[in-house]
Design an enzyme around this catalytic site. Sequence first.
Site, PDB file in Angstrom:
ATOM      1  N   ASP A  85      -0.287  19.031 -21.679  1.00 35.85           N
ATOM      2  CA  ASP A  85      -1.036  17.776 -21.569  1.00 35.85           C
ATOM      3  C   ASP A  85      -0.364  16.822 -22.556  1.00 35.85           C
ATOM      4  O   ASP A  85      -0.496  16.976 -23.773  1.00 35.85           O
ATOM      5  CB  ASP A  85      -2.510  18.019 -21.923  1.00 35.85           C
ATOM      6  CG  ASP A  85      -3.326  16.728 -21.930  1.00 35.85           C
ATOM      7  OD1 ASP A  85      -2.730  15.631 -21.905  1.00 35.85           O
ATOM      8  OD2 ASP A  85      -4.572  16.821 -21.951  1.00 35.85           O
TER       9      ASP A  85
ATOM     10  N   PHE B 180      -9.870  19.917 -24.158  1.00 39.71           N
ATOM     11  CA  PHE B 180     -10.371  18.546 -24.140  1.00 39.71           C
ATOM     12  C   PHE B 180     -11.575  18.543 -23.206  1.00 39.71           C
ATOM     13  O   PHE B 180     -11.643  19.353 -22.277  1.00 39.71           O
ATOM     14  CB  PHE B 180      -9.287  17.547 -23.701  1.00 39.71           C
ATOM     15  CG  PHE B 180      -9.804  16.134 -23.757  1.00 39.71           C
ATOM     16  CD1 PHE B 180     -10.137  15.554 -24.969  1.00 39.71           C
ATOM     17  CD2 PHE B 180     -10.009  15.398 -22.603  1.00 39.71           C
ATOM     18  CE1 PHE B 180     -10.671  14.276 -25.029  1.00 39.71           C
ATOM     19  CE2 PHE B 180     -10.535  14.114 -22.656  1.00 39.71           C
ATOM     20  CZ  PHE B 180     -10.865  13.552 -23.880  1.00 39.71           C
ATOM     21  N   THR B 181     -12.528  17.648 -23.442  1.00 37.92           N
ATOM     22  CA  THR B 181     -13.801  17.672 -22.700  1.00 37.92           C
ATOM     23  C   THR B 181     -13.597  17.700 -21.180  1.00 37.92           C
ATOM     24  O   THR B 181     -14.132  18.564 -20.487  1.00 37.92           O
ATOM     25  CB  THR B 181     -14.652  16.440 -23.079  1.00 37.92           C
ATOM     26  OG1 THR B 181     -13.838  15.277 -22.914  1.00 37.92           O
ATOM     27  CG2 THR B 181     -15.133  16.514 -24.513  1.00 37.92           C
TER      28      THR B 181
ATOM     29  N   TYR C 165       0.850  -1.200   0.000  1.00 37.42           N
ATOM     30  CA  TYR C 165       0.000   0.000   0.000  1.00 37.42           C
ATOM     31  C   TYR C 165       0.883   1.247   0.000  1.00 37.42           C
ATOM     32  O   TYR C 165       0.632   2.208  -0.721  1.00 37.42           O
ATOM     33  CB  TYR C 165      -0.898  -0.019   1.251  1.00 37.42           C
ATOM     34  CG  TYR C 165      -1.858   1.146   1.321  1.00 37.42           C
ATOM     35  CD1 TYR C 165      -3.147   1.032   0.793  1.00 37.42           C
ATOM     36  CD2 TYR C 165      -1.487   2.351   1.907  1.00 37.42           C
ATOM     37  CE1 TYR C 165      -4.028   2.094   0.840  1.00 37.42           C
ATOM     38  CE2 TYR C 165      -2.361   3.417   1.966  1.00 37.42           C
ATOM     39  CZ  TYR C 165      -3.634   3.296   1.434  1.00 37.42           C
ATOM     40  OH  TYR C 165      -4.507   4.350   1.487  1.00 37.42           O
TER      41      TYR C 165
ATOM     42  N   PHE D 251     -22.361  13.466 -23.865  1.00 38.85           N
ATOM     43  CA  PHE D 251     -21.975  12.482 -24.882  1.00 38.85           C
ATOM     44  C   PHE D 251     -21.643  11.118 -24.282  1.00 38.85           C
ATOM     45  O   PHE D 251     -21.730  10.102 -24.948  1.00 38.85           O
ATOM     46  CB  PHE D 251     -20.781  12.986 -25.705  1.00 38.85           C
ATOM     47  CG  PHE D 251     -19.517  13.170 -24.910  1.00 38.85           C
ATOM     48  CD1 PHE D 251     -19.276  14.358 -24.246  1.00 38.85           C
ATOM     49  CD2 PHE D 251     -18.579  12.156 -24.809  1.00 38.85           C
ATOM     50  CE1 PHE D 251     -18.113  14.539 -23.501  1.00 38.85           C
ATOM     51  CE2 PHE D 251     -17.418  12.320 -24.079  1.00 38.85           C
ATOM     52  CZ  PHE D 251     -17.194  13.511 -23.416  1.00 38.85           C
TER      53      PHE D 251
ATOM     54  N   LYS E 138      -3.097   6.389 -22.535  1.00 36.70           N
ATOM     55  CA  LYS E 138      -2.648   6.706 -23.885  1.00 36.70           C
ATOM     56  C   LYS E 138      -1.120   6.622 -23.921  1.00 36.70           C
ATOM     57  O   LYS E 138      -0.563   5.682 -24.467  1.00 36.70           O
ATOM     58  CB  LYS E 138      -3.135   8.095 -24.279  1.00 36.70           C
ATOM     59  CG  LYS E 138      -4.646   8.139 -24.422  1.00 36.70           C
ATOM     60  CD  LYS E 138      -5.164   9.547 -24.548  1.00 36.70           C
ATOM     61  CE  LYS E 138      -6.660   9.567 -24.744  1.00 36.70           C
ATOM     62  NZ  LYS E 138      -7.119   9.132 -26.072  1.00 36.70           N
TER      63      LYS E 138
ATOM     64  N   ARG F  26     -17.242  13.390 -32.306  1.00 39.91           N
ATOM     65  CA  ARG F  26     -16.453  14.511 -31.796  1.00 39.91           C
ATOM     66  C   ARG F  26     -16.981  15.770 -32.478  1.00 39.91           C
ATOM     67  O   ARG F  26     -16.392  16.287 -33.404  1.00 39.91           O
ATOM     68  CB  ARG F  26     -14.958  14.318 -32.068  1.00 39.91           C
ATOM     69  CG  ARG F  26     -14.318  13.116 -31.407  1.00 39.91           C
ATOM     70  CD  ARG F  26     -13.914  13.265 -29.954  1.00 39.91           C
ATOM     71  NE  ARG F  26     -14.948  13.380 -28.972  1.00 39.91           N
ATOM     72  CZ  ARG F  26     -14.767  13.182 -27.652  1.00 39.91           C
ATOM     73  NH1 ARG F  26     -13.592  12.832 -27.188  1.00 39.91           N
ATOM     74  NH2 ARG F  26     -15.739  13.340 -26.797  1.00 39.91           N
TER      75      ARG F  26
HETATM   76  C1  LIG Z   1      -5.695  15.141 -24.560  1.00 41.52           C
HETATM   77  C2  LIG Z   1      -6.352  14.408 -23.438  1.00 41.52           C
HETATM   78  N1  LIG Z   1      -6.248  14.874 -22.199  1.00 41.52           N
HETATM   79  C3  LIG Z   1      -6.805  14.251 -21.147  1.00 41.52           C
HETATM   80  C4  LIG Z   1      -7.531  13.091 -21.314  1.00 41.52           C
HETATM   81  C5  LIG Z   1      -8.173  12.417 -20.138  1.00 41.52           C
HETATM   82  O1  LIG Z   1      -7.514  11.220 -19.875  1.00 41.52           O
HETATM   83  P1  LIG Z   1      -8.269   9.978 -19.192  1.00 41.52           P
HETATM   84  O2  LIG Z   1      -9.201   9.414 -20.212  1.00 41.52           O
HETATM   85  O3  LIG Z   1      -7.172   9.022 -18.830  1.00 41.52           O
HETATM   86  O4  LIG Z   1      -8.982  10.490 -18.001  1.00 41.52           O
HETATM   87  C6  LIG Z   1      -7.665  12.563 -22.591  1.00 41.52           C
HETATM   88  C7  LIG Z   1      -8.447  11.342 -22.806  1.00 41.52           C
HETATM   89  O5  LIG Z   1      -8.853  10.981 -23.875  1.00 41.52           O
HETATM   90  C8  LIG Z   1      -7.059  13.232 -23.683  1.00 41.52           C
HETATM   91  O6  LIG Z   1      -7.153  12.793 -24.937  1.00 41.52           O
END
Ligand SMILES: Cc1ncc(COP(=O)(O)O)c(C=O)c1O
Length: 482
Positions: free
Chosen positions: A223, A132-133, A80, A455, A266, A389
Amino acid sequence: MSNIKFYKEQNLPLEMHKVRIVQKLNLLPIEERLSAIKEAGNNTFLLRNKDVYLDMLTDSGTNAMSDLQLGAMMIADDSYAGSETFYRLEKAAQKFFGKKYFLPAHQGRACEHLLAKTLVKQGDVDPMNYHFTTTKTHIQLCGGSVEEIYSDEAIKLTSDCPFKGNVDLVKLENLINSVGVEHIPFVRIEMGTNLIGGQPVSLENVKAVSEICKKYNIMLMIDASLITDNLYFNKVREQLCENMSVAEIARAISDCADIIYFSARKLGSAKGGGIVLNSKEIYDQMKNLIPIYEGFLTYGGMSTREMEAVAIGLEEATDIDMISHGPEFIAEFGRILQSHGVPIVTPTGGLGLHLNAREIVGHIPGEQFQAASLCSAIYIVSGARGMERGTLSEEKNADGSEHIASCELVRLALPRRVFTLSQVRYIADRICWLYDNRHLIGGLRFTEEPKVMRFFIGRLEAVNDWQEKLVAKFKEDFGESL
Ligand SMILES: Cc1ncc(COP(=O)(O)O)c(C=O)c1O
């Protein structure tokens, strides 16, 4: 690998790996695909994977892992606290990015949560090349807002600009001067960009943004979730990087930034996330949030097995054979579609092939979700699931009207090393057929609409019987073929 020439055939992207573990796939008859997408509320996120032939929803956590990653998972230290696995991952992250401190988090959006909570306050503005969303939502939840300062090329879907993800430097300085440095906690560069077609950012642009940030004493945040593909494009499209190794390019990018975070679903081809930085002060602030929201400091919500895989995955992200696979398969996919006249985002980028839904189904009103409708139709005719998208991925305007997205895209993701070229040819073939029959595709409307990030779990229905008509035409042309 693009530098292997063929004797008789036109050059093809040649895999520099072999398949040793496989998973059986299922392609349902078209009538069952129609039932499945209706049951899923025409939302490809809600399909059951047993009903999906090619899962092209995302590369998030779906890249194939290497033998070395799987092997490393067996030596995970499950403690842990003080797990040796953590120290191996910390070392790998420090080596890749060259930063002093590493904080673990369970995935990319968890990093965004911690960063927004620590750095964003009411009324702040966060400039970025593109949102990003989840990034935007976390910033808004902390009272901030997002300002996009992308170049004019970014949303030209047909272009030959090699780095459409670049920040517009003039717009950035104008924004800083109009908003005031005191309201800008950081400038964020997404490398590469997700919502505008996997388009990369040049090292030259990152350096220039970094200079502006230094001039105004504003932090630069990167990012790096999609940096794997970006590094490939830096290497093959940017003169500045021609004689640099992939690891050197990654380090040169990192050196420009104050804070970097990534989704290891990713970058790292496993599951998790992390933040790297040199500032002890900010590290200390965020460190205190990890046990509250993620888990103890030495696992941050990740499984230790996944952490071992991420550590190897970071190392493999500097291997040109590994990072070229996605972009080169996407380019080949794009070549087939373009030769049939199907409108796609060009130049092809990373992450996936992006279809220009606004061009393909322009007869559908924007309020009836062009990209989502095309996405539903693609599943029906092929069994492949892509991701909308476009307008559906946007939040509505304050007055309740639809905010029509600047780009209306369907993304067909190509997780690394997962699909074969014949599978790419199959989906390309079905899309060519669909393009020829695009007049049959109709719109969608909500039946259940969540208030935030609709979405993901929102449900929709067809505005009329266009889906049945599409199935009938498919049967006419393909007979008994699945
Ligand atoms: C550019 C980018 N930032 C952040 C994220 C968020 O990552 P996670 O899906 O691991 O929460 C994503 C996910 O698709 C992404 O493409």
